[in-house]
Every structure is written in C-alpha cells, then in structure tokens.
Scaffold this motif. Structure first.
Motif, PDB file in Angstrom:
ATOM      1  N   THR A   1      39.315  46.000  40.941  1.00  0.00           N
ATOM      2  CA  THR A   1      39.919  45.090  40.490  1.00  0.00           C
ATOM      3  C   THR A   1      40.515  45.198  39.003  1.00  0.00           C
ATOM      4  O   THR A   1      40.527  46.903  38.356  1.00  0.00           O
TER       5      THR A   1
ATOM      6  N   GLU B   1      43.599  44.933  35.598  1.00  0.00           N
ATOM      7  CA  GLU B   1      44.214  43.361  34.735  1.00  0.00           C
ATOM      8  C   GLU B   1      45.766  43.527  34.720  1.00  0.00           C
ATOM      9  O   GLU B   1      46.504  44.750  35.348  1.00  0.00           O
TER      10      GLU B   1
ATOM     11  N   ASP C   1      47.845  47.680  34.484  1.00  0.00           N
ATOM     12  CA  ASP C   1      47.509  48.348  34.537  1.00  0.00           C
ATOM     13  C   ASP C   1      48.359  48.975  35.517  1.00  0.00           C
ATOM     14  O   ASP C   1      49.647  48.748  36.182  1.00  0.00           O
TER      15      ASP C   1
ATOM     16  N   PRO D   1      46.695  36.688  37.939  1.00  0.00           N
ATOM     17  CA  PRO D   1      45.633  36.723  38.341  1.00  0.00           C
ATOM     18  C   PRO D   1      45.774  36.196  39.215  1.00  0.00           C
ATOM     19  O   PRO D   1      46.031  35.022  39.992  1.00  0.00           O
TER      20      PRO D   1
ATOM     21  N   ILE E   1      43.073  40.672  40.693  1.00  0.00           N
ATOM     22  CA  ILE E   1      44.043  40.925  39.294  1.00  0.00           C
ATOM     23  C   ILE E   1      43.047  39.919  38.164  1.00  0.00           C
ATOM     24  O   ILE E   1      42.948  38.682  38.746  1.00  0.00           O
ATOM     25  N   LYS E   2      42.913  40.513  37.532  1.00  0.00           N
ATOM     26  CA  LYS E   2      41.905  39.773  35.821  1.00  0.00           C
ATOM     27  C   LYS E   2      42.629  39.145  34.714  1.00  0.00           C
ATOM     28  O   LYS E   2      43.892  39.852  34.834  1.00  0.00           O
ATOM     29  N   PRO E   3      42.834  37.989  34.370  1.00  0.00           N
ATOM     30  CA  PRO E   3      43.332  37.544  32.951  1.00  0.00           C
ATOM     31  C   PRO E   3      42.971  38.579  32.115  1.00  0.00           C
ATOM     32  O   PRO E   3      42.624  39.637  32.533  1.00  0.00           O
TER      33      PRO E   3
END
Length: 134
Positions: free
Chosen positions: A22, A24, A27, A94, A132-134
């Motif tokens: 995971t 962001e 990254d 995301p 992909i997280k916010p």
C-alpha cells in the motif's frame, strides 16, 4: 503460474520483494526481482515492470538494462537481481493497481514468452496488486 516462471528458456523468474503493498500518491514503489539465467541469449533483452490502472494503462514503469545480456555467462545458472523503482505521480487516483513484469528484445520490442510445459502461455506476469491510498 507457479514459481519459478520460465521466460523463453532464457531465464527463470524466482520471485520478488517490494517495499510495500500500500502506497500513497508521490511515493515510489521499489521492486527487487530475482532471476536465474538459463543460457546466454543470442539477442539483447531488457526487463520491464509496469504499474497498470483499472483500464490497463501504464501509469508508471521502469526498464532495467544496466546489465547487458552480452555480459551473461555462457553456461547459465547465474543469478540476477533487478532493482525496479516505479515513481507514483502525486495526482494518481486512489484505488487498486496491477503490477506486470516481463522481458523484451531491444530494439524489436518482442517479448520473451512465458512457457508452461514448453508452450507459450503469456508474454507478461501479473504480480500481486498494489493499493494506492489517498
């Protein structure tokens, strides 16, 4: 396809490591691919890694060709590590993204086939997805 994965009787993909499952936006996904060479190829090959969105479009990629096949050992068996940094755009949405890896010939772009029982079954290998997280 179980490991190891045979790429055209030229090399085996043995597995990979990555810095996270995971990340962001902004990254960098860092992949380390593990290979074993089966023979010295007659053509020049490059290893690639792509991050694909839900439509199959490449949103990040890297080609590793810093160790030309002309340096590979004749007898095979040599182990090779490919470091593949894939930077993520700061505006990446995301969601779940797919990782693919493969090997292609320069300059033709022709990919080495993945062989299973001597038959070509694909020209790329899909790895575990990336969130992909916010």
């Amino acid at each position: 396809i179980p490991l190891p994965v045979n790429y055209g009787d030229v090399m085996l993909f043995l597995g990979h490591d990555r810095n996270a499952s995971t990340l962001e936006p902004g990254d960098t996904l860092e992949l380390l691919l593990h290979w074993q060479l089966l023979q010295k190829p007659s053509r020049q090959y490059t290893i690639f890694a792509h991050l694909l969105d839900e439509d199959g479009q490449v949103v990040s990629g890297f080609d590793a060709n810093e160790y030309p096949t002309s340096f590979w050992h004749e007898e095979g068996g040599e182990r090779l590590l490919s470091y593949m940094p894939l930077p993520l755009s700061r505006d990446l949405q995301p969601g779940t993204y797919q990782l693919e890896i493969g090997v292609y010939n320069q300059p033709s772009g022709e990919r080495l086939p993945i062989l299973d029982g001597g038959e070509a079954v694909a020209d790329r290998l899909l790895l575990a997805p990336l969130e992909i997280k916010p």
